[in-house]
Scaffold this motif. Structure first.
Motif, PDB file in Angstrom:
ATOM      1  N   ALA A   5      68.289 -13.319  -7.296  1.00  0.00           N
ATOM      2  CA  ALA A   5      67.457 -14.334  -6.651  1.00  0.00           C
ATOM      3  C   ALA A   5      67.417 -14.130  -5.147  1.00  0.00           C
ATOM      4  CB  ALA A   5      67.989 -15.738  -6.968  1.00  0.00           C
ATOM      5  N   VAL A   6      66.272 -14.440  -4.569  1.00  0.00           N
ATOM      6  CA  VAL A   6      66.104 -14.445  -3.117  1.00  0.00           C
ATOM      7  C   VAL A   6      65.731 -15.871  -2.717  1.00  0.00           C
ATOM      8  CG1 VAL A   6      64.939 -13.451  -1.125  1.00  0.00           C
ATOM      9  CG2 VAL A   6      65.315 -12.050  -3.181  1.00  0.00           C
ATOM     10  N   ILE A   7      66.567 -16.470  -1.875  1.00  0.00           N
ATOM     11  CA  ILE A   7      66.390 -17.870  -1.480  1.00  0.00           C
ATOM     12  C   ILE A   7      66.007 -17.912  -0.007  1.00  0.00           C
ATOM     13  CG2 ILE A   7      67.485 -20.140  -1.345  1.00  0.00           C
ATOM     14  CD1 ILE A   7      69.479 -19.144  -3.505  1.00  0.00           C
ATOM     15  N   TRP A   8      64.972 -18.667   0.296  1.00  0.00           N
ATOM     16  CA  TRP A   8      64.392 -18.664   1.637  1.00  0.00           C
ATOM     17  C   TRP A   8      64.440 -20.051   2.270  1.00  0.00           C
ATOM     18  CZ3 TRP A   8      61.300 -13.980   2.491  1.00  0.00           C
ATOM     19  CH2 TRP A   8      61.147 -13.187   1.333  1.00  0.00           C
ATOM     20  N   ASP A   9      64.637 -20.084   3.589  1.00  0.00           N
ATOM     21  CA  ASP A   9      64.319 -21.247   4.396  1.00  0.00           C
ATOM     22  C   ASP A   9      62.802 -21.227   4.596  1.00  0.00           C
ATOM     23  OD1 ASP A   9      64.477 -23.389   6.216  1.00  0.00           O
ATOM     24  OD2 ASP A   9      64.802 -22.029   7.915  1.00  0.00           O
ATOM     25  N   PHE A  10      62.228 -22.301   5.132  1.00  0.00           N
ATOM     26  CA  PHE A  10      60.774 -22.296   5.363  1.00  0.00           C
ATOM     27  C   PHE A  10      60.423 -22.158   6.850  1.00  0.00           C
ATOM     28  CE2 PHE A  10      56.615 -24.104   6.154  1.00  0.00           C
ATOM     29  CZ  PHE A  10      55.851 -23.356   5.284  1.00  0.00           C
ATOM     30  N   GLY A  11      60.628 -23.225   7.629  1.00  0.00           N
ATOM     31  CA  GLY A  11      60.266 -23.198   9.040  1.00  0.00           C
ATOM     32  C   GLY A  11      61.073 -22.176   9.823  1.00  0.00           C
ATOM     33  N   GLY A  12      60.393 -21.352  10.619  1.00  0.00           N
ATOM     34  CA  GLY A  12      61.077 -20.304  11.360  1.00  0.00           C
ATOM     35  C   GLY A  12      61.257 -19.036  10.557  1.00  0.00           C
ATOM     36  N   VAL A  13      60.896 -19.091   9.280  1.00  0.00           N
ATOM     37  CA  VAL A  13      60.947 -17.913   8.408  1.00  0.00           C
ATOM     38  C   VAL A  13      59.521 -17.544   8.000  1.00  0.00           C
ATOM     39  CG1 VAL A  13      61.783 -16.981   6.212  1.00  0.00           C
ATOM     40  CG2 VAL A  13      63.282 -18.421   7.612  1.00  0.00           C
ATOM     41  N   PHE A  14      58.864 -18.450   7.287  1.00  0.00           N
ATOM     42  CA  PHE A  14      57.464 -18.213   6.910  1.00  0.00           C
ATOM     43  C   PHE A  14      56.498 -18.625   8.015  1.00  0.00           C
ATOM     44  CE2 PHE A  14      59.521 -18.404   2.748  1.00  0.00           C
ATOM     45  CZ  PHE A  14      59.040 -17.236   2.194  1.00  0.00           C
ATOM     46  N   GLY A  88      54.114 -24.816  12.724  1.00  0.00           N
ATOM     47  CA  GLY A  88      54.061 -23.428  13.176  1.00  0.00           C
ATOM     48  C   GLY A  88      52.984 -22.663  12.443  1.00  0.00           C
ATOM     49  N   ALA A  89      52.700 -21.464  12.923  1.00  0.00           N
ATOM     50  CA  ALA A  89      51.683 -20.614  12.309  1.00  0.00           C
ATOM     51  C   ALA A  89      52.311 -19.737  11.220  1.00  0.00           C
ATOM     52  CB  ALA A  89      51.028 -19.740  13.375  1.00  0.00           C
ATOM     53  N   LEU A  90      51.572 -19.522  10.162  1.00  0.00           N
ATOM     54  CA  LEU A  90      52.055 -18.710   9.042  1.00  0.00           C
ATOM     55  C   LEU A  90      52.256 -17.255   9.451  1.00  0.00           C
ATOM     56  CD1 LEU A  90      52.643 -18.553   5.955  1.00  0.00           C
ATOM     57  CD2 LEU A  90      50.232 -17.945   5.663  1.00  0.00           C
TER      58      LEU A  90
END
Length: 219
Positions: A5-14, A88-90
């Motif tokens: 599995a790959v687990i991601w944060d959202f803001g500041g990542v995407f 933020g921008a994508l």
């Protein structure tokens, strides 16, 4: 152990980091650089931001508490003025990397967020909301602090995600733009990547997954 599995944060990542917006706001208002981050780092488990991300206070109370905390540091700032800065921008390359990972691994998101008219989740008129709409449907599981009542860096939230995905921490990669959130993930046995740039992140993710990602100029 094999990665499952790959687990991601959202803001500041995407999306681009809200810290950039914080600094622009501070410069425009003649405030010390990183004041907002300093407010958020003071009493990080019990301050206005922590309470809001656990949905323990509403927008009005957050506005007042943040003003009290920033005033105590010598520079009054309303919480209501800070919330719009979260957008933020994508980053299209990160979204492409998520899609590539999804073909081989379970993918999930753990995000500290707030329930408000300016939240990336709630405000469809903001850029981050548009990014959310594009990215979130791709995940196999999502945990939002404002709904779970627990927030990063509490280790519980990472274990909650592992339980949802049916994996062990040792079988996971975790990505976040904050080192304080990467540390508990690593302590649990996850392969943690601190997101500092798109190029650096995708290079490290490539090593851990064996996949190849586009690291050319962003759109």
């Amino acid at each position: 152990m094999t990665i499952e599995a790959v687990i991601w944060d959202f803001g500041g990542v995407f999306t681009t980091s809200p810290f950039e917006a914080f600094n622009r706001f501070e410069a425009e208002r003649g405030l010390p650089k990183d004041l907002i981050r300093r407010v958020n780092a003071t009493n990080p488990d019990t301050n206005a931001w922590a309470l809001f991300e656990r949905n323990e206070v509403d927008t009005t109370r957050f506005d007042a508490l943040f003003l009290e905390e920033s005033t105590a540091l010598g520079h009054p700032v309303r919480g209501a003025d800070v919330l719009p800065l979260l957008n933020g921008a994508l980053r299209p390359q990160m979204m492409a990397a998520l899609k590539a990972c999804k073909q081989h691994f379970k993918v999930a998101c753990i995000t500290n967020n707030v329930v408000s008219m300016h939240s990336p989740v709630q405000d469809a008129g903001q850029r981050a909301a548009g990014a959310m709409a594009q990215v979130m449907p791709l995940f196999d599981a999502i945990i939002e602090s404002s709904k779970a009542g627990v927030r990063k860096p509490d280790p519980k939230i990472y274990l909650m995600m592992c339980e949802q995905l049916g994996v062990t921490p040792q079988a996971c990669i975790y990505l976040d733009d904050l080192g304080i959130n990467c540390k508990p993930a690593a302590a649990l046995g996850m392969k943690a990547i601190k997101v500092m740039s798109v190029e650096q992140t995708l290079a490290e993710l490539s090593v851990l997954t064996g996949l190849t990602f586009d690291t050319g100029p962003q759109a």
